[in-house]
Design an enzyme around this catalytic site. Sequence first.
Site, PDB file in Angstrom:
ATOM      1  N   ASP A 164       0.862  -1.189   0.000  1.00  0.00           N
ATOM      2  CA  ASP A 164       0.000   0.000   0.000  1.00  0.00           C
ATOM      3  C   ASP A 164       0.898   1.240   0.000  1.00  0.00           C
ATOM      4  O   ASP A 164       2.087   1.153   0.301  1.00  0.00           O
ATOM      5  CB  ASP A 164      -0.918   0.031   1.235  1.00  0.00           C
ATOM      6  CG  ASP A 164      -1.860   1.232   1.214  1.00  0.00           C
ATOM      7  OD1 ASP A 164      -2.430   1.535   0.144  1.00  0.00           O
ATOM      8  OD2 ASP A 164      -2.025   1.900   2.254  1.00  0.00           O
ATOM      9  N   SER A 165       0.289   2.379  -0.314  1.00  0.00           N
ATOM     10  CA  SER A 165       1.033   3.632  -0.246  1.00  0.00           C
ATOM     11  C   SER A 165       1.402   3.968   1.197  1.00  0.00           C
ATOM     12  O   SER A 165       2.356   4.688   1.439  1.00  0.00           O
ATOM     13  CB  SER A 165       0.168   4.761  -0.795  1.00  0.00           C
ATOM     14  OG  SER A 165      -1.003   4.872  -0.013  1.00  0.00           O
TER      15      SER A 165
ATOM     16  N   TYR B  15      -0.755   8.463  -2.534  1.00  0.00           N
ATOM     17  CA  TYR B  15      -0.631   8.142  -3.953  1.00  0.00           C
ATOM     18  C   TYR B  15      -1.761   8.778  -4.764  1.00  0.00           C
ATOM     19  O   TYR B  15      -1.595   9.072  -5.945  1.00  0.00           O
ATOM     20  CB  TYR B  15      -0.702   6.620  -4.163  1.00  0.00           C
ATOM     21  CG  TYR B  15       0.620   5.896  -4.042  1.00  0.00           C
ATOM     22  CD1 TYR B  15       1.697   6.444  -3.334  1.00  0.00           C
ATOM     23  CD2 TYR B  15       0.785   4.648  -4.630  1.00  0.00           C
ATOM     24  CE1 TYR B  15       2.897   5.759  -3.226  1.00  0.00           C
ATOM     25  CE2 TYR B  15       1.978   3.960  -4.529  1.00  0.00           C
ATOM     26  CZ  TYR B  15       3.037   4.511  -3.820  1.00  0.00           C
ATOM     27  OH  TYR B  15       4.202   3.820  -3.725  1.00  0.00           O
ATOM     28  N   GLY B  16      -2.925   8.920  -4.125  1.00  0.00           N
ATOM     29  CA  GLY B  16      -4.122   9.375  -4.832  1.00  0.00           C
ATOM     30  C   GLY B  16      -3.975  10.729  -5.494  1.00  0.00           C
ATOM     31  O   GLY B  16      -4.763  11.091  -6.355  1.00  0.00           O
TER      32      GLY B  16
ATOM     33  N   CYS C 271      -4.141  -1.578  -2.079  1.00  0.00           N
ATOM     34  CA  CYS C 271      -4.275  -0.161  -2.381  1.00  0.00           C
ATOM     35  C   CYS C 271      -5.156  -0.089  -3.628  1.00  0.00           C
ATOM     36  O   CYS C 271      -4.801  -0.646  -4.676  1.00  0.00           O
ATOM     37  CB  CYS C 271      -2.904   0.439  -2.656  1.00  0.00           C
ATOM     38  SG  CYS C 271      -2.968   2.163  -3.184  1.00  0.00           S
ATOM     39  N   ASN C 272      -6.295   0.565  -3.494  1.00  0.00           N
ATOM     40  CA  ASN C 272      -7.216   0.667  -4.639  1.00  0.00           C
ATOM     41  C   ASN C 272      -6.598   1.480  -5.757  1.00  0.00           C
ATOM     42  O   ASN C 272      -6.768   1.187  -6.939  1.00  0.00           O
ATOM     43  CB  ASN C 272      -8.528   1.307  -4.189  1.00  0.00           C
ATOM     44  CG  ASN C 272      -9.308   0.434  -3.235  1.00  0.00           C
ATOM     45  OD1 ASN C 272     -10.228  -0.244  -3.638  1.00  0.00           O
ATOM     46  ND2 ASN C 272      -8.939   0.430  -1.962  1.00  0.00           N
ATOM     47  N   THR C 273      -5.870   2.534  -5.365  1.00  0.00           N
ATOM     48  CA  THR C 273      -5.268   3.433  -6.342  1.00  0.00           C
ATOM     49  C   THR C 273      -4.294   2.655  -7.237  1.00  0.00           C
ATOM     50  O   THR C 273      -4.319   2.791  -8.468  1.00  0.00           O
ATOM     51  CB  THR C 273      -4.558   4.576  -5.579  1.00  0.00           C
ATOM     52  OG1 THR C 273      -5.519   5.171  -4.687  1.00  0.00           O
ATOM     53  CG2 THR C 273      -4.013   5.620  -6.509  1.00  0.00           C
TER      54      THR C 273
ATOM     55  N   CYS D 128     -11.002   2.661  -0.681  1.00  0.00           N
ATOM     56  CA  CYS D 128      -9.614   3.040  -0.363  1.00  0.00           C
ATOM     57  C   CYS D 128      -9.322   2.280   0.920  1.00  0.00           C
ATOM     58  O   CYS D 128     -10.145   2.315   1.860  1.00  0.00           O
ATOM     59  CB  CYS D 128      -9.504   4.545  -0.148  1.00  0.00           C
ATOM     60  SG  CYS D 128      -7.937   5.034   0.630  1.00  0.00           S
ATOM     61  N   THR D 129      -8.194   1.591   0.988  1.00  0.00           N
ATOM     62  CA  THR D 129      -7.954   0.714   2.145  1.00  0.00           C
ATOM     63  C   THR D 129      -7.744   1.489   3.449  1.00  0.00           C
ATOM     64  O   THR D 129      -7.776   0.896   4.524  1.00  0.00           O
ATOM     65  CB  THR D 129      -6.747  -0.202   1.883  1.00  0.00           C
ATOM     66  OG1 THR D 129      -5.629   0.604   1.452  1.00  0.00           O
ATOM     67  CG2 THR D 129      -7.078  -1.238   0.833  1.00  0.00           C
ATOM     68  N   HIS D 130      -7.549   2.792   3.355  1.00  0.00           N
ATOM     69  CA  HIS D 130      -7.486   3.579   4.586  1.00  0.00           C
ATOM     70  C   HIS D 130      -8.868   3.662   5.266  1.00  0.00           C
ATOM     71  O   HIS D 130      -8.948   3.788   6.483  1.00  0.00           O
ATOM     72  CB  HIS D 130      -6.992   5.006   4.295  1.00  0.00           C
ATOM     73  CG  HIS D 130      -5.501   5.095   4.111  1.00  0.00           C
ATOM     74  ND1 HIS D 130      -4.865   4.635   2.991  1.00  0.00           N
ATOM     75  CD2 HIS D 130      -4.526   5.600   4.924  1.00  0.00           C
ATOM     76  CE1 HIS D 130      -3.557   4.858   3.106  1.00  0.00           C
ATOM     77  NE2 HIS D 130      -3.329   5.444   4.264  1.00  0.00           N
TER      78      HIS D 130
END
Length: 271
Positions: A12-13, A44-45, A75-77, A188-190
Amino acid sequence: MATKTSPIGIIDSGIGGFSVALKMQQQLPHENLLYFGDGGNMPYGNHSAEEILTMTRYMLRFMEERGVKALLVACNTISCLIDRYRGDMTCPVLSVVEAGADAVSQMAVHKVGVISTCFTHSTRCYPDLIGKKAPDKEVVSHGCPDLARLVEANVGDPAGQGILDADIQANMDALVNQEKIDCCVLGCTHYPLVEKNIQRLYPGLPLIDPADQMAKTIAGYLQENGLVNDQPGKGTLDIYTTGSVEEYREKAAKVGLNPVTSVQDYPILKL
Ligand code: DGL
């Protein structure tokens, strides 16, 4: 050559992938996990596609060198772009967007809200993928300019909850009150790290954390390929970050990761 005891990689970012690591520790507790969070380059977004691809290649190389038996793109991005690299990897690569689209396509809902980074929103990867899997559903996608960064900075901190609540409302009020979505994908994984805040603000709204489906999918893959780690004790979790080791150690504990075997520093790829 990957074996049963090889780790599963998670990238992930930042600390968003901790939400995926948590599900893995809950649902596949005997697996060894290797986490990479590019904290020094997060969020990253707000980067361009070319920059995201460059940073992703760096993390993929890290994982390949360590012989992971599968890679979870937590990370979806990054997942919106990961098809470009799939062929370069020797292990299977699972996309969290694919997992989210799979999860929602099995649900008896019509109007699906998706909240994500602005980059993920701009690619339309959720509407496109859900549209392919379940053409009967209507998807309303919304990009949140700052929420991932705010989660990264404030998760688990009582003093930061007001800031998080205000940003969640600024992004979700229209989806819930005007669009009247039937459910919301946390794209978004956050965001699953602040799922309790979202539940408190919008009681009764079903929330979809794609990590649940991701854990099911990887469990099936390991089973089918004789790669389930059958060690008796809990698996390890080794975390590498280009950000602050101290911060990662503290946040890993705050979100409930257990065990955390090590947290180590890794050189940042300067853009
Ligand atoms: N956690 C990431 C995601 O799922 C992105 C956060 C960022 O913008 O870095 O999209």
